[in-house]
Each structure stands twice: as C-alpha cells, then as structure tokens.
Design a protein around this motif. Structure first.
Motif, PDB file in Angstrom:
ATOM      1  N   UNK A   1       7.612  50.739 -24.683  1.00 64.78           N
ATOM      2  CA  UNK A   1       7.846  51.862 -23.773  1.00 64.78           C
ATOM      3  C   UNK A   1       6.632  52.778 -23.645  1.00 64.78           C
ATOM      4  N   UNK A   2       5.909  53.011 -24.757  1.00 65.23           N
ATOM      5  CA  UNK A   2       4.790  53.960 -24.708  1.00 65.23           C
ATOM      6  C   UNK A   2       3.510  53.419 -25.316  1.00 65.23           C
ATOM      7  N   UNK A   3       3.548  52.205 -25.855  1.00 61.36           N
ATOM      8  CA  UNK A   3       2.375  51.531 -26.431  1.00 61.36           C
ATOM      9  C   UNK A   3       1.903  52.122 -27.758  1.00 61.36           C
ATOM     10  N   UNK A  19       7.880  32.652 -17.539  1.00 59.52           N
ATOM     11  CA  UNK A  19       8.104  34.049 -17.899  1.00 59.52           C
ATOM     12  C   UNK A  19       8.020  34.896 -16.634  1.00 59.52           C
ATOM     13  N   UNK A  20       8.793  35.970 -16.595  1.00 55.48           N
ATOM     14  CA  UNK A  20       8.879  36.775 -15.383  1.00 55.48           C
ATOM     15  C   UNK A  20       7.542  37.392 -15.005  1.00 55.48           C
ATOM     16  N   UNK A  21       6.837  37.941 -15.981  1.00 62.07           N
ATOM     17  CA  UNK A  21       5.587  38.626 -15.672  1.00 62.07           C
ATOM     18  C   UNK A  21       4.554  37.674 -15.084  1.00 62.07           C
ATOM     19  N   UNK A  22       4.562  36.426 -15.521  1.00 65.49           N
ATOM     20  CA  UNK A  22       3.622  35.444 -14.997  1.00 65.49           C
ATOM     21  C   UNK A  22       4.076  34.835 -13.682  1.00 65.49           C
ATOM     22  N   UNK A  64      18.994  41.100 -18.828  1.00 66.50           N
ATOM     23  CA  UNK A  64      17.645  40.545 -18.848  1.00 66.50           C
ATOM     24  C   UNK A  64      16.633  41.411 -19.591  1.00 66.50           C
ATOM     25  N   UNK A  65      16.567  42.708 -19.294  1.00 70.63           N
ATOM     26  CA  UNK A  65      15.494  43.541 -19.832  1.00 70.63           C
ATOM     27  C   UNK A  65      15.503  43.602 -21.355  1.00 70.63           C
ATOM     28  N   UNK A  66      16.659  43.390 -21.965  1.00 73.84           N
ATOM     29  CA  UNK A  66      16.699  43.383 -23.434  1.00 73.84           C
ATOM     30  C   UNK A  66      15.970  42.176 -24.023  1.00 73.84           C
ATOM     31  N   UNK A  67      15.702  41.163 -23.180  1.00 73.27           N
ATOM     32  CA  UNK A  67      14.997  39.956 -23.632  1.00 73.27           C
ATOM     33  C   UNK A  67      13.491  40.001 -23.363  1.00 73.27           C
ATOM     34  N   UNK A  68      13.037  40.947 -22.566  1.00 70.74           N
ATOM     35  CA  UNK A  68      11.671  40.932 -22.034  1.00 70.74           C
ATOM     36  C   UNK A  68      10.699  41.712 -22.936  1.00 70.74           C
ATOM     37  N   UNK A 104       7.730  42.645 -22.293  1.00 74.65           N
ATOM     38  CA  UNK A 104       6.934  43.594 -21.515  1.00 74.65           C
ATOM     39  C   UNK A 104       7.760  44.172 -20.361  1.00 74.65           C
ATOM     40  N   UNK A 105       8.786  44.953 -20.679  1.00 74.67           N
ATOM     41  CA  UNK A 105       9.685  45.439 -19.624  1.00 74.67           C
ATOM     42  C   UNK A 105       9.002  46.332 -18.588  1.00 74.67           C
TER      43      UNK A 105
END
Length: 297
Positions: free
Chosen positions: A44-46, A184-187, A205-209, A211-212
């Motif tokens: 979330x904030x790195x 993967x979604x981001x790719x 879905x987002x709980x699996x990602x 890099x949300x």
C-alpha cells in the motif's frame, strides 16, 4: 529466480531500516519455486518497517502489519510462476477447505452455512452485473476462473493466471465476442487497448495480487472515462475476524496476500484515481467481505 517488483530481499530487515538483518518468523530458504526467498515491502505504501503477526501466520507463511500505514499483508508470497500451477486457485481452495474441516469443524460448518445463506439471498450474480453495466457492455473479469461469471448480453473478457482455468474461460468467452488472456494481471492487462472496457470485475481478486496498486493503475488505463470496477475483498475489519482470530475464513495461506479494511481500500482507491462507493454499508461490520464500486475519476 528473479525478484518481484516491490519486494525487499530476505537478507534485509523485517522490522525496518537500521535493524539487524533477520528473516520473517518461520521462514527458511527454499530450494523450490513455490515460496519466494524474498520479503516484500508494504503493497500500500512501500514502507519496509512492519510488525509481525505470528497469531495470523501459518507454516512458512508470515503475515505482518505495516508500521507506517497499518496495512496487513503476507510478507513472503509465492512467486507468480507457482500461482500458475502449484498454488492455482482451484487447488488451494480444496486444500484449505479440507484443513478447515479438520482443524475447526464447528467453525467451518457455521461459516459454510453463512456463505450458503448469503448466496441464496444475494440474487443471481450475472443479473446483477447486467443491471450495473448494461447490455452490450465490454466487461473484463480479472481472475475470471473458468469464465462462467459473465454472460450475454455482456461481452466478456478475462485474465486468469491458472493455465487450466484460462483455457476453459477462453473457450467460453470467444463465442460471446470476447476472450481470455493467461498470465499475471499486471503483465497482461496492458495488452488490451486503452479505454476498451465499460467495467471491470475484481471479485475475490485483489486479496491475491502482490501489486494491487499497480493493477488498479493499469486498470484505470483500460477503462473508459467514468468506468467502474466492482471489487469484493475479505473484510479484515469484520467482527468475525476479531472473534475467530486465525480461524477466520478470510485467511488463506499462501494465496491471500493482502488483507483490506474499508479505510485501506479507500486510501488505495484514491491513490489510483478512483472514487469508492460502498455497496454493503449497513452490515459491513458483520460482513466477512467488502463490496464496492471503484469509479474512475
């Protein structure tokens, strides 16, 4: 084995810069591709400083809370390649249900009854998507499984990391004018044209990602102006999680890697240029899931 973006090396500090180099609790170097020998920063904030949550960790999988923003996440998620086969959803869900039945049969029975009651009273899912998005809408289902969630007169598209499920989804979507991409979604999401979709579904879905924020930014590009994302994620702020602890149905190791509250989901939506509209405000505290629309602004 290549490093994942946003992930700090395991030889770094778990507790933040300046601490002695340590690994997360229970994590040992692995010679298999299933478990990444890396510890990721807060998605979330790195930030890298975090507080360990051993009560919610299991086996080698370490859950922590970000010291900077409070986001709760899995520190050492599997690498993407492992999610394609070893930790594919259709395999982990069966294994998790078997474990819950064995470890806490009473809680599993109550949770199953609750989920069944919710399914019976929430109405037809496909009809709800049609009501929200309208006939003829181009809709992308991220983490689409076998492709059965979206039906005509919607035009369904999908992204699915499991190779087996992606093949089934593609076969189901092509006769309706869409198709499914595997990866993967981001790719993968950048392979769709800019402004291509009226809506996107990110149901469970987002709980699996891992890099949300990156995915939400990429989804913004793929949406038409004013388009929306339907999001359903486990509700870490629920009363049930507080009462049941590590037995909570929202914990699933290792493929649940993010644990959202309404506050953290809202903050991430705003950071990626969306306005959040909560769909279950009246019973949110007692609901194990957050349902929301993220509207592109």
């Amino acid at each position: 084995m290549s490093a994942q973006p946003g992930i700090a090396p395991a030889s770094g500090s778990v507790n933040g810069p300046g601490s002695a180099p340590v690994s997360a609790p229970g994590i040992a170097p692995s010679s298999t591709p299933a478990m990444a020998p890396l510890l990721r920063a807060c998605p979330a904030c790195a930030a890298t400083a975090r507080r360990e949550l051993p009560a919610y960790s299991r086996d080698h999988w370490a859950v922590a809370e970000c010291s900077a923003c409070g986001f709760v996440y899995l520190v050492n998620p599997p690498e993407t390649v492992a999610l394609e086969e070893d930790f594919a959803w259709e395999k982990t869900i069966r294994a998790e249900e078997t474990r819950r039945k064995k470890d806490a049969p009473v809680m599993y029975g109550l949770d199953y009854a609750s989920r069944l009651r919710t399914r019976l009273f929430r109405g037809d899912e496909a009809a709800r998507y049609l009501r929200w998005f309208g006939a003829g809408a181009k809709v992308l289902d991220v983490g689409c499984g076998d492709g059965s969630r979206l039906r005509a007169p919607l035009v369904p598209f999908g992204i699915e990391i499991s190779r087996g499920l992606a093949e089934k989804a593609d076969a189901a979507m092509r006769p309706l004018g869409g198709y499914c991409l595997q990866g993967s979604t981001l790719e993968t999401i950048g392979r769709f044209p800019k402004g291509h979709f009226d809506a996107i579904v990110m149901r469970s879905y987002l709980e699996h990602e891992t890099e949300p924020q990156g995915v939400l930014n990429a989804a913004h590009r793929a949406l038409k102006p004013g388009g929306r994302i339907y999001v359903k994620v486990p509700n870490y702020g629920s009363v049930n999680r507080r009462l049941t602890g590590r037995s909570w149905c929202g914990f699933r190791h290792p493929d649940h890697v993010n644990y959202f509250t309404l506050k953290s989901l809202t903050r991430m939506a705003q950071a990626t240029r969306y306005r959040l509209r909560l769909l279950n405000p009246l019973n949110l505290a007692f609901d194990d899931n957050i349902h929301a629309h993220l509207i592109a602004v």
